[in-house]
Design a protein around this motif. Structure first.
Motif, PDB file in Angstrom:
ATOM      1  N   VAL A 110     -24.641 -56.847  94.666  1.00 27.97           N
ATOM      2  CA  VAL A 110     -25.335 -55.740  95.326  1.00 27.97           C
ATOM      3  C   VAL A 110     -25.058 -54.456  94.555  1.00 27.97           C
ATOM      4  CG1 VAL A 110     -25.492 -54.365  97.429  1.00 27.97           C
ATOM      5  CG2 VAL A 110     -25.201 -56.844  97.572  1.00 27.97           C
ATOM      6  N   GLN A 111     -26.110 -53.664  94.386  1.00 28.44           N
ATOM      7  CA  GLN A 111     -25.984 -52.359  93.752  1.00 28.44           C
ATOM      8  C   GLN A 111     -26.744 -51.354  94.583  1.00 28.44           C
ATOM      9  OE1 GLN A 111     -27.797 -53.302  89.988  1.00 28.44           O
ATOM     10  NE2 GLN A 111     -25.811 -53.440  88.954  1.00 28.44           N
ATOM     11  N   LEU A 112     -26.311 -50.114  94.523  1.00 24.59           N
ATOM     12  CA  LEU A 112     -27.032 -49.047  95.203  1.00 24.59           C
ATOM     13  C   LEU A 112     -27.853 -48.287  94.181  1.00 24.59           C
ATOM     14  CD1 LEU A 112     -24.332 -47.663  97.664  1.00 24.59           C
ATOM     15  CD2 LEU A 112     -25.829 -49.656  97.880  1.00 24.59           C
ATOM     16  N   GLN A 113     -29.104 -48.045  94.508  1.00 30.66           N
ATOM     17  CA  GLN A 113     -30.002 -47.351  93.589  1.00 30.66           C
ATOM     18  C   GLN A 113     -30.287 -45.950  94.115  1.00 30.66           C
ATOM     19  OE1 GLN A 113     -30.474 -48.923  90.908  1.00 30.66           O
ATOM     20  NE2 GLN A 113     -30.007 -51.031  91.504  1.00 30.66           N
ATOM     21  N   ALA A 114     -30.073 -44.982  93.261  1.00 34.03           N
ATOM     22  CA  ALA A 114     -30.386 -43.602  93.600  1.00 34.03           C
ATOM     23  C   ALA A 114     -31.802 -43.279  93.139  1.00 34.03           C
ATOM     24  CB  ALA A 114     -29.387 -42.670  92.941  1.00 34.03           C
ATOM     25  N   SER A 115     -32.449 -42.415  93.868  1.00 35.32           N
ATOM     26  CA  SER A 115     -33.804 -41.997  93.491  1.00 35.32           C
ATOM     27  C   SER A 115     -34.021 -40.546  93.902  1.00 35.32           C
ATOM     28  CB  SER A 115     -34.850 -42.891  94.160  1.00 35.32           C
ATOM     29  OG  SER A 115     -34.765 -42.781  95.564  1.00 35.32           O
ATOM     30  N   GLY A 116     -35.101 -39.958  93.377  1.00 36.61           N
ATOM     31  CA  GLY A 116     -35.470 -38.611  93.783  1.00 36.61           C
ATOM     32  C   GLY A 116     -35.186 -37.534  92.757  1.00 36.61           C
ATOM     33  N   GLY A 117     -34.656 -37.901  91.605  1.00 29.74           N
ATOM     34  CA  GLY A 117     -34.375 -36.899  90.590  1.00 29.74           C
ATOM     35  C   GLY A 117     -35.640 -36.364  89.954  1.00 29.74           C
ATOM     36  N   GLY A 118     -35.466 -35.379  89.105  1.00 30.85           N
ATOM     37  CA  GLY A 118     -36.605 -34.786  88.428  1.00 30.85           C
ATOM     38  C   GLY A 118     -36.208 -33.527  87.700  1.00 30.85           C
ATOM     39  N   LEU A 119     -37.217 -32.820  87.250  1.00 28.00           N
ATOM     40  CA  LEU A 119     -37.023 -31.549  86.537  1.00 28.00           C
ATOM     41  C   LEU A 119     -37.289 -30.403  87.502  1.00 28.00           C
ATOM     42  CD1 LEU A 119     -36.657 -29.875  83.941  1.00 28.00           C
ATOM     43  CD2 LEU A 119     -39.117 -30.211  83.514  1.00 28.00           C
ATOM     44  N   VAL A 120     -36.363 -29.471  87.555  1.00 28.43           N
ATOM     45  CA  VAL A 120     -36.502 -28.340  88.470  1.00 28.43           C
ATOM     46  C   VAL A 120     -35.933 -27.096  87.803  1.00 28.43           C
ATOM     47  CG1 VAL A 120     -34.295 -28.813  89.611  1.00 28.43           C
ATOM     48  CG2 VAL A 120     -36.083 -27.575  90.850  1.00 28.43           C
ATOM     49  N   GLN A 121     -36.472 -25.959  88.151  1.00 31.49           N
ATOM     50  CA  GLN A 121     -35.954 -24.712  87.618  1.00 31.49           C
ATOM     51  C   GLN A 121     -34.682 -24.303  88.352  1.00 31.49           C
ATOM     52  OE1 GLN A 121     -39.210 -21.870  87.841  1.00 31.49           O
ATOM     53  NE2 GLN A 121     -39.744 -22.268  85.714  1.00 31.49           N
ATOM     54  N   ALA A 122     -33.854 -23.530  87.686  1.00 27.60           N
ATOM     55  CA  ALA A 122     -32.645 -23.010  88.321  1.00 27.60           C
ATOM     56  C   ALA A 122     -33.014 -22.282  89.609  1.00 27.60           C
ATOM     57  CB  ALA A 122     -31.914 -22.074  87.366  1.00 27.60           C
ATOM     58  N   GLY A 123     -32.227 -22.530  90.641  1.00 29.37           N
ATOM     59  CA  GLY A 123     -32.509 -21.960  91.947  1.00 29.37           C
ATOM     60  C   GLY A 123     -33.333 -22.858  92.843  1.00 29.37           C
ATOM     61  N   GLY A 124     -33.879 -23.905  92.273  1.00 28.07           N
ATOM     62  CA  GLY A 124     -34.718 -24.822  93.029  1.00 28.07           C
ATOM     63  C   GLY A 124     -33.913 -25.857  93.787  1.00 28.07           C
TER      64      GLY A 124
END
Length: 116
Positions: A1-15
């Motif tokens: 079993v492994q846990l998968q992270a999701s939801g990352g991306g590119l964002v500007q500082a302060g975002g």
């Protein structure tokens, strides 16, 4: 079993971004889950942790900016990241926290890139 992270991306500082971690097995529902980050060329480090009771703890660098939460019914753990800084740029992972280290093999992380 492994846990998968999701939801990352590119964002500007302060975002903001919200990362998600699905717990694939109901036996993990009450386990302490931790978020880790691995910046480019650096070691993986602890970011935040949430116990099955909901008790949380954070690394000093993210206190007041990041919030870890969980939905037991959906077997999901989240990391809400606000006021992001370029130094938050890293691959983020989630894993069971045994108290002495990660409890499962590392799954696929999710890349967060914060531009200045």
């Amino acid at each position: 079993v492994q846990l998968q992270a999701s939801g990352g991306g590119l964002v500007q500082a302060g975002g903001s971004l919200r990362l998600s971690c699905e717990l694939p097995d109901s036996t993990l529902a009450e386990h302490t889950i931790a978020w880790y980050k691995q910046p480019p060329g650096k070691r993986r480090e602890h970011v935040a942790v949430i116990a099955g009771t909901g008790r949380t703890n954070y690394a000093d660098a993210v206190k007041g900016r990041f919030t870890v939460s969980r939905e037991h019914a959906r077997r999901m753990v989240y990391l809400q990241m606000n006021s992001l800084k370029p130094e938050d740029t890293a691959v983020y992972y989630c894993n069971v926290d045994t108290g002495v280290g990660p409890g499962l093999p590392w799954g696929q992380g999710t890349l967060v890139t914060v531009s200045s």
